[in-house]
Each structure stands twice: as C-alpha cells, then as structure tokens.
Design a protein around this motif. Structure first.
Motif, PDB file in Angstrom:
ATOM      1  N   LEU A 182       0.824  -1.200   0.000  1.00  0.00           N
ATOM      2  CA  LEU A 182       0.000   0.000   0.000  1.00  0.00           C
ATOM      3  C   LEU A 182       0.863   1.258   0.000  1.00  0.00           C
ATOM      4  O   LEU A 182       1.969   1.286   0.558  1.00  0.00           O
ATOM      5  N   LEU A 183       0.319   2.321  -0.611  1.00  0.00           N
ATOM      6  CA  LEU A 183       0.924   3.645  -0.588  1.00  0.00           C
ATOM      7  C   LEU A 183       0.027   4.572   0.232  1.00  0.00           C
ATOM      8  O   LEU A 183      -1.160   4.282   0.411  1.00  0.00           O
ATOM      9  N   PRO A 184       0.553   5.678   0.739  1.00  0.00           N
ATOM     10  CA  PRO A 184      -0.264   6.576   1.563  1.00  0.00           C
ATOM     11  C   PRO A 184      -1.558   7.005   0.893  1.00  0.00           C
ATOM     12  O   PRO A 184      -2.606   7.089   1.554  1.00  0.00           O
ATOM     13  N   GLU A 185      -1.511   7.270  -0.413  1.00  0.00           N
ATOM     14  CA  GLU A 185      -2.720   7.725  -1.096  1.00  0.00           C
ATOM     15  C   GLU A 185      -3.814   6.659  -1.118  1.00  0.00           C
ATOM     16  O   GLU A 185      -5.006   6.975  -1.284  1.00  0.00           O
ATOM     17  N   ASP A 186      -3.433   5.376  -0.959  1.00  0.00           N
ATOM     18  CA  ASP A 186      -4.432   4.303  -0.954  1.00  0.00           C
ATOM     19  C   ASP A 186      -5.352   4.396   0.266  1.00  0.00           C
ATOM     20  O   ASP A 186      -6.466   3.856   0.250  1.00  0.00           O
ATOM     21  N   ILE A 204       2.792   4.350  11.698  1.00  0.00           N
ATOM     22  CA  ILE A 204       2.153   4.588  10.415  1.00  0.00           C
ATOM     23  C   ILE A 204       2.138   6.078  10.072  1.00  0.00           C
ATOM     24  O   ILE A 204       2.148   6.463   8.904  1.00  0.00           O
ATOM     25  N   TYR A 205       2.150   6.915  11.089  1.00  0.00           N
ATOM     26  CA  TYR A 205       2.232   8.359  10.843  1.00  0.00           C
ATOM     27  C   TYR A 205       3.683   8.812  10.672  1.00  0.00           C
ATOM     28  O   TYR A 205       4.001   9.589   9.776  1.00  0.00           O
ATOM     29  N   THR A 206       4.561   8.321  11.544  1.00  0.00           N
ATOM     30  CA  THR A 206       5.943   8.803  11.516  1.00  0.00           C
ATOM     31  C   THR A 206       6.773   8.199  10.400  1.00  0.00           C
ATOM     32  O   THR A 206       7.741   8.822   9.930  1.00  0.00           O
ATOM     33  N   GLN A 207       6.423   6.989   9.927  1.00  0.00           N
ATOM     34  CA  GLN A 207       7.240   6.327   8.909  1.00  0.00           C
ATOM     35  C   GLN A 207       6.492   6.045   7.613  1.00  0.00           C
ATOM     36  O   GLN A 207       7.078   5.464   6.685  1.00  0.00           O
ATOM     37  N   PHE A 208       5.242   6.431   7.530  1.00  0.00           N
ATOM     38  CA  PHE A 208       4.467   6.145   6.319  1.00  0.00           C
ATOM     39  C   PHE A 208       3.798   7.401   5.786  1.00  0.00           C
ATOM     40  O   PHE A 208       4.160   7.914   4.722  1.00  0.00           O
ATOM     41  N   VAL A 238      -9.281   0.279   9.054  1.00  0.00           N
ATOM     42  CA  VAL A 238      -8.032  -0.473   8.902  1.00  0.00           C
ATOM     43  C   VAL A 238      -7.157  -0.150  10.111  1.00  0.00           C
ATOM     44  O   VAL A 238      -7.365   0.858  10.788  1.00  0.00           O
ATOM     45  N   ALA A 239      -6.173  -1.015  10.376  1.00  0.00           N
ATOM     46  CA  ALA A 239      -5.332  -0.806  11.567  1.00  0.00           C
ATOM     47  C   ALA A 239      -3.900  -1.228  11.281  1.00  0.00           C
ATOM     48  O   ALA A 239      -3.663  -2.285  10.681  1.00  0.00           O
ATOM     49  N   ALA A 240      -2.951  -0.406  11.684  1.00  0.00           N
ATOM     50  CA  ALA A 240      -1.531  -0.733  11.545  1.00  0.00           C
ATOM     51  C   ALA A 240      -1.069  -1.454  12.807  1.00  0.00           C
ATOM     52  O   ALA A 240      -1.108  -0.897  13.903  1.00  0.00           O
ATOM     53  N   LEU A 258      -1.292  -6.517   4.956  1.00  0.00           N
ATOM     54  CA  LEU A 258      -0.666  -5.906   3.780  1.00  0.00           C
ATOM     55  C   LEU A 258       0.547  -5.082   4.183  1.00  0.00           C
ATOM     56  O   LEU A 258       0.571  -4.451   5.251  1.00  0.00           O
ATOM     57  N   ARG A 259       1.547  -5.061   3.316  1.00  0.00           N
ATOM     58  CA  ARG A 259       2.766  -4.292   3.561  1.00  0.00           C
ATOM     59  C   ARG A 259       2.498  -2.804   3.392  1.00  0.00           C
ATOM     60  O   ARG A 259       1.745  -2.390   2.500  1.00  0.00           O
ATOM     61  N   LEU A 260       3.110  -2.013   4.242  1.00  0.00           N
ATOM     62  CA  LEU A 260       3.010  -0.554   4.153  1.00  0.00           C
ATOM     63  C   LEU A 260       4.229  -0.019   3.409  1.00  0.00           C
ATOM     64  O   LEU A 260       5.343   0.015   3.945  1.00  0.00           O
TER      65      LEU A 260
END
Length: 294
Positions: A182-186, A204-208, A238-240, A258-260
């Motif tokens: 997945l990409l951030p825009e997804d 997910i916020y600091t590294q994605f 969804v949840a990281a 799914l991979r981030l």
C-alpha cells in the motif's frame, strides 16, 4: 537493654527444658548463656528464671519475655529470609512498563510460566508514565520496559527480543486486499483505527504518512485488540499492527495483512532494564524467556 539474643535464649530454654540443651541448640557454652541472662537481669533489676534443681522456672518477667520472643523472633527470621531472597533475586516485584500495546498478547505467553517458576515474585504492568518509559525506569516507577523504540542511555541495558514488520490489517473483502503493498494515497479515504496513543508515536504516521501529503480520512481510537480486529473484519476501518499479531487473528477472522510501502516498515521489540537490576535472577530469567518466546 533487651536484645534479640536474650529472646532467643529464653525461647531455646523453653523449647529444650535445660540450659545445656539450649546452649547446644544456640551453639553457645552454658556459661556464656548464663552470663548473658545474668547481665540482662542486673540491667532490668528483676530475675528471668529461678532454678529448681536441674530445671528452670520462668518468673513473671521471664514469661513476658517468652511471649515477646514467640511473637518477635519469627518476624526477625522471616525478615532475614526475605532479605536474603531479595539479595539473591529470588523474591520481589517485577513492574513491567508497556510502550507496545499489541505486545500484551505476547506478554501473556511469558507471564504465566514465569509466575509458576517464581512463586515469590509478583508482576504488575503499567502503561502510563509521567515522563515516558525511559523516564519511568530512571525514576524507579517500573523495573523493565517493553518498547519498539528503545533509547540507549548510560545506566540502561537494552536487549533486543524479536524483529517484526508493521503491517496493515484490512478486511479480506476490501477492494485493496489484493494489492502487493500500500501507498499513503491508498488510505486517504479510510478510517484508521489505532490504540489511544499520540500520533507522533504511531509508526504509520511517523514512517508512512509523514513521507507524503496524504493522511486517513478519519482516525478512531480503540483500546482493545479484539474489538479493533472485529471492526477491521467488518470493514469499519483499517489498523496498523505487528504482522505477527494480524496473522494470529487471520486464523479466526476474515482479515488480511498488507505491507506498508514497497519496502515495508521494519521494527523490533526490546526490553530495557537498569544496569543495577541486571544481577537479579528473576529479571534475567524473564528476559531469557522473552527472547525464547520472541
């Protein structure tokens, strides 16, 4: 002055019946035992016992000292045993600080067997700290910190336990479920579910998301992992989470991992302790068990 040795003599004489046997039990000579009591009698101005042939009869003062001995000596002996166990690291309390919410499931696998091996060691788990996990260690609020983001400081020992990948839990029926990564825009139209933690501590916020202009449409906080996973399975968000945790729930719920990002988010869990506590046997045992479980 009444000393512990006086109480031990009174109790031994009452138990054994004669000065000779009492002296043997205390590893003293009979004369040393008699001299000790005689000094006490002179100091207190009253007799402790009276001789009647080969036996001794306690006076009223002697009976009082005997009652005192039976009450206080077991407490002294228990305190000495406790201090000795504490010194050897066989007794105490292990206060564990958690900076990894998903790790509760992993922690439970270690705690049960640990408590069976160490019946005299209690465990307490703390989640909120006034100055963060490392500050809590230095302030002696906790004894061991479970963290995905260790800080290396003088006076601390950091032990890596296991590596994992931070991934996205998503419903198996979600339109994005079959993407390789997945990409951030997804996720710009998604509801992101997380534990009640500040955004600057969420990977997910600091590294994605921090690498792009996109963020989730909504952010919902849920405290329990079970409810979070059921919400994801129902398509409510969804949840990281650590990939290993998602995989455990995927055996029971229709969710996927799914991979981030194309490279993924690599993480590891570490245990931090104070150097001064490193010699405690039960702390060493807990860390060794955690490494094996990881």
């Amino acid at each position: 002055m009444i000393e512990r040795a006086h109480l031990a003599i009174i109790r031994a004489v009452d138990d054994k019946g004669t000065l000779t046997e009492a002296a043997d039990a205390l590893c003293l000579t009979q004369s040393a035992l008699s001299h000790s009591i005689k000094k006490l009698e002179q100091h207190m101005g009253t007799e402790v016992w009276l001789r009647e042939g080969r036996t001794l009869r306690l006076t009223q003062a002697g009976h009082y000292l005997l009652l005192l001995a039976k009450r206080l000596l077991p407490q002294f002996e228990h305190a000495e045993q406790l201090m000795s166990q504490l010194g050897r690291g066989e007794r105490g309390e292990l206060r564990i600080g958690m900076e990894c919410h998903p790790c509760y499931q992993w922690l439970l696998k270690i705690v049960g067997p640990f408590l069976e091996r160490w019946p005299d060691v209690d465990i307490d788990v703390k989640q909120k700290f006034q100055f963060g996990g490392i500050g809590a260690l230095f302030n002696h609020e906790i004894d061991l910190l479970v963290t995905p983001d260790p800080l290396y400081r003088p006076g601390l020992i950091v032990t890596p336990v296991f590596e994992y990948e931070q991934r996205l839990a998503i419903s198996a029926q979600h339109p994005l479920a079959n993407k390789p990564y997945l990409l951030p825009e997804d996720l710009q139209d998604e509801t992101l579910i997380s534990y009640p933690v500040e955004k600057d501590r969420l990977d997910i916020y600091t590294q994605f998301f921090s690498l792009s202009e996109f963020t989730p449409k909504k952010h919902k906080e849920i405290e329990t992992t079970d409810i979070m996973m059921h919400m994801v399975a129902a398509g409510r968000g969804v949840a990281a989470l650590p990939g290993w945790l998602i995989d455990e729930y995927a055996d029971q719920l229709p969710i996927k991992s799914l991979r981030l990002g194309s490279e993924g988010i690599a993480k590891h869990i570490s245990l931090c302790t104070r150097e001064a506590d490193a010699r405690l046997i039960y702390v060493q045992d807990f860390i060794e068990s955690a490494c094996k479980a990881g």
